[in-house]
Design an enzyme around this catalytic site. Structure first.
Site, PDB file in Angstrom:
ATOM      1  N   GLY A   7       6.325  -4.565  11.222  1.00  0.00           N
ATOM      2  CA  GLY A   7       6.680  -5.652  10.726  1.00  0.00           C
ATOM      3  C   GLY A   7       5.946  -6.553   9.576  1.00  0.00           C
ATOM      4  O   GLY A   7       6.250  -7.297   9.038  1.00  0.00           O
ATOM      5  N   GLN A   8       4.951  -5.746   9.329  1.00  0.00           N
ATOM      6  CA  GLN A   8       4.085  -6.226   8.087  1.00  0.00           C
ATOM      7  C   GLN A   8       4.871  -6.518   6.861  1.00  0.00           C
ATOM      8  O   GLN A   8       4.683  -7.309   5.811  1.00  0.00           O
ATOM      9  CB  GLN A   8       2.893  -5.458   7.774  1.00  0.00           C
ATOM     10  CG  GLN A   8       1.728  -6.050   6.886  1.00  0.00           C
ATOM     11  CD  GLN A   8       1.064  -7.246   7.251  1.00  0.00           C
ATOM     12  OE1 GLN A   8       1.173  -7.501   8.780  1.00  0.00           O
ATOM     13  NE2 GLN A   8       0.324  -7.810   6.677  1.00  0.00           N
ATOM     14  N   MET A  66      -3.423  -8.407   5.390  1.00  0.00           N
ATOM     15  CA  MET A  66      -3.410  -7.281   6.033  1.00  0.00           C
ATOM     16  C   MET A  66      -4.953  -7.231   6.667  1.00  0.00           C
ATOM     17  O   MET A  66      -5.194  -6.692   7.954  1.00  0.00           O
ATOM     18  CB  MET A  66      -3.535  -6.025   5.132  1.00  0.00           C
ATOM     19  CG  MET A  66      -3.852  -4.500   6.014  1.00  0.00           C
ATOM     20  SD  MET A  66      -2.301  -4.194   6.858  1.00  0.00           S
ATOM     21  CE  MET A  66      -1.129  -3.653   5.611  1.00  0.00           C
ATOM     22  N   ALA A  97      -9.883 -10.795   3.160  1.00  0.00           N
ATOM     23  CA  ALA A  97      -9.395 -11.802   4.062  1.00  0.00           C
ATOM     24  C   ALA A  97      -8.189 -12.191   3.873  1.00  0.00           C
ATOM     25  O   ALA A  97      -7.408 -13.166   4.132  1.00  0.00           O
ATOM     26  CB  ALA A  97     -10.407 -13.161   3.803  1.00  0.00           C
ATOM     27  N   GLY A  98      -7.338 -11.153   3.350  1.00  0.00           N
ATOM     28  CA  GLY A  98      -6.001 -11.340   3.049  1.00  0.00           C
ATOM     29  C   GLY A  98      -5.015 -10.810   4.111  1.00  0.00           C
ATOM     30  O   GLY A  98      -5.565 -11.097   5.294  1.00  0.00           O
ATOM     31  N   CYS A 133       0.600  -1.169  -0.127  1.00  0.00           N
ATOM     32  CA  CYS A 133       0.050   0.087  -0.014  1.00  0.00           C
ATOM     33  C   CYS A 133       0.879   1.239  -0.033  1.00  0.00           C
ATOM     34  O   CYS A 133       0.403   2.290  -0.349  1.00  0.00           O
ATOM     35  CB  CYS A 133      -0.980  -0.039   1.273  1.00  0.00           C
ATOM     36  SG  CYS A 133       0.020  -0.123   2.823  1.00  0.00           S
ATOM     37  N   ASN A 134       2.167   1.039   0.459  1.00  0.00           N
ATOM     38  CA  ASN A 134       3.015   2.209   0.480  1.00  0.00           C
ATOM     39  C   ASN A 134       4.088   2.210  -0.673  1.00  0.00           C
ATOM     40  O   ASN A 134       4.944   3.393  -0.867  1.00  0.00           O
ATOM     41  CB  ASN A 134       3.841   2.494   1.681  1.00  0.00           C
ATOM     42  CG  ASN A 134       2.713   2.227   2.841  1.00  0.00           C
ATOM     43  OD1 ASN A 134       1.695   3.169   3.001  1.00  0.00           O
ATOM     44  ND2 ASN A 134       3.128   1.820   3.942  1.00  0.00           N
TER      45      ASN A 134
END
Length: 587
Positions: A115-116, A196, A193-194, A50-51
């Protein structure tokens, strides 16, 4: 070949550009395939979160590689190259490795230390391996990045420098209240439901929400996530799965909504959210309906302030107040507006208000509903001023306090890129929306912990070690080819000796052969050890070429050694995976 990365992130591009340039899984697949099909690149991997959107490749030409990778990013993102280029950054060789390791450690994340990103790097490597676009360099780089990231989290307190994006987003929703206090007893709707979304659901469950509803296009994944949450001994949350078609109804029940899907369009529009708030179970009518009806429709209502000054069609010059400088939201009909005027001026003002008519177009431009002035009120004020004498000083009209925004009844957290939730939802009364753009603003001035410096030192050390290992590995095939050539020379000379001395017995033949081999090994030992050391140093890539030139080594022989080593490594990995599967037994 050399490592090259071309990309854009929240540091180089606004969220709106990241939104437009985001890549679906299909687009990532095609981008990888087209990259390895291009002339400058032999292997590639994409890291898309997303970043950030980054394309890594092993290229043989820097300038051609930059041009090709930039063009491919533009083509597959749908953003024109001229528009995309100002937001792109380029890293090459050691700088590219340093960037990748920094990303893995969370130093380049929107929320420092989260940590994602490690899971996202792992997924990116798996995707490149599945498409066979990852060779030795991509495998080594991404696998070492995972090790460096884990080392940073285990050896330092980088986790204290920031939280995961989910936790940080929930903190922004809670507005200073501890998340565990804010979340207590709330009902949550998680869309997607991924990885993230799963992290968001688990975080909400640990925070103390009473219920979590999982909505996903693939029912099996939603049901599996709901099952995991329900079976977690550490929480008492009730979890259930629903189809995406149930989201409008669930919006009427939910207190918190977290959305992170791979959809290319909006999942929740402002109209759908407004309808959910208006129809929510237990909502107080005044919370939504008591405000301007335009709010419920997702539009921006006009400010409800005190009446604004009437404007005479006969000319503003007849009014003793400086109407041009009166800001919106002030009234000229009360004491605050005319305090300080002398009696004559007040009488003039009363006459102007009584004789003028309202120009609604100009009044509306000042931001509110125009009303006729009350000449009797102003006349009474004039009479009061006359009885106490002249008060020459003039005061500015006092501002009218704006009504406070109602407390939110629905909290929205949008972690998707491109966005899942319509940005217009933040205008709705009773709604608080936090999305990637707001998270970027909130984290811009986040304090840096001392642990960050320690992680930076780890990264610098690991980059040097990785570069040395890669350069040493680069010269290994050349050294192997040199020793192979030497062995062939020894074998040829022994064969010639046997032809000249056919009566040589086995014992003497073996002794002579061993002696010749020892001589060759001793002559090659120091040069090959030293050349590996030199090649491991920065700028040592040229030693392999020098070795090939000095000993007239066949380039194809060196290449064949490289292919043989890669094949051996691949077979070893296959065998290891087979052993793991065998040890696990049937599923």
């Amino acid at each position: 070949m050399s490592l090259l990365v071309v990309g854009l992130s929240h540091r180089s591009a606004p969220v709106s550009m990241l939104d437009r340039a985001s890549l679906s899984l299909d687009a990532q697949t095609k981008l990888l395939q087209d990259t390895v099909a291009a002339e400058p690149a032999t292997e590639a991997a994409v890291l898309a979160t997303c970043n950030r959107i980054e394309l890594y490749a092993d290229v043989d030409k820097f300038h051609a590689g930059v041009a090709e990778l930039s063009t491919l990013l533009a083509q597959h993102s749908g953003v024109g190259l001229e528009e995309l280029t100002p937001h792109l950054y380029v890293h090459y060789e050691d700088r590219a490795v340093h960037h990748m390791f920094s990303v893995a450690c969370g130093l380049d994340s929107m929320v420092v230390g989260e940590g994602q990103i490690l899971g996202q790097i792992k997924d990116s490597l798996a995707r490149a391996q599945g498409l066979h676009t990852a060779g030795r360099l991509m495998n080594d780089l991404f696998q070492q990045s995972l090790r460096v990231g884990k080392r940073a989290h285990s050896e330092t307190g980088i986790d204290r420098a920031g939280q995961s994006l989910v936790t940080f987003g929930l903190e922004q929703l809670a507005l200073g209240t501890p998340v565990t206090t804010w979340a207590q007893g709330k009902k949550a709707l998680v869309i997607g439901a991924g990885s993230m979304s799963s992290l968001a659901a688990a975080t909400l469950a640990r925070a103390g929400v009473a219920e979590i509803v999982i909505a996903n296009r693939t029912a099996d994944r939603a049901e599996r996530l709901a099952e995991i949450l329900t079976e977690d001994d550490g929480t008492d949350v009730m979890a259930r799965a629903v189809p995406m078609e149930s989201v409008p109804f669930e919006l009427t029940r939910a207190d918190v909504v977290v959305s992170c899907t791979g959809a290319t369009g909006l999942v929740l529009t402002a109209e759908a959210i407004a309808a959910g708030v208006e129809g929510r179970v237990g909502a107080q009518p005044e919370t939504v309906r008591g405000k301007a009806p335009e709010t419920v429709r997702g539009e921006v209502p006009e400010a409800r302030t005190a009446p604004l000054p009437p404007v005479s069609t006969g000319g503003d010059e007849d009014c003793p107040l400086d109407l041009a400088s009166v800001p919106p939201g002030f009234s000229v009909m009360g004491e605050a507006a005319v305090a300080g005027m002398d009696a004559a001026t007040l009488e003039q003002h009363a006459a102007w208000a009584a004789g003028g008519t309202v120009d609604r177009r100009r009044a509306a431009r000042r931001g509110g509903d125009a009303e006729r002035a009350d000449p009797e009120l102003i006349g009474a004020l004039a009479a009061t001023a006359a009885s106490v004498g002249r008060i020459p000083e003039r005061r500015r009209p006092e501002p009218v306090a704006e009504p406070p925004r109602p407390e939110p009844v629905l909290y929205l957290l949008d972690l998707a890129m491109p966005r899942d939730i319509d940005a217009a939802a933040h205008r709705l009364a009773g709604v608080r929306l936090v999305d990637i753009e707001k998270l970027a603003e909130a984290s811009a001035d986040a304090p840096m912990a001392a642990d960050v410096d320690q992680v930076r030192r780890i990264v610098s050390h690991e980059v040097a070690a990785f570069g040395a290992a890669q350069r040493a590995a680069h010269i290994t095939p050349t050294v192997v080819a040199l020793r192979t050539m030497a062995a062939d020379v020894v074998a040829g000379e022994i064969a010639r000796l046997e032809g000249r001395l056919p009566g040589l017995d086995d014992k003497h033949r073996a002794e002579i052969t061993q002696t010749v081999r020892r001589v060759v090994d001793k002559l090659l030992h120091a040069p090959t050890v030293r050349v590996k050391q030199l090649a491991a140093e920065p700028g040592g890539a040229g030693y392999a070429d020098a070795l090939r030139t000095l000993f007239d080594l066949d380039p194809e022989t060196v290449a064949s050694v490289s292919r043989a080593e890669e094949s051996t490594e691949k077979n070893a990995k296959i065998a290891a995976n087979a052993n793991i599967a065998e040890n696990r037994g049937p599923a």
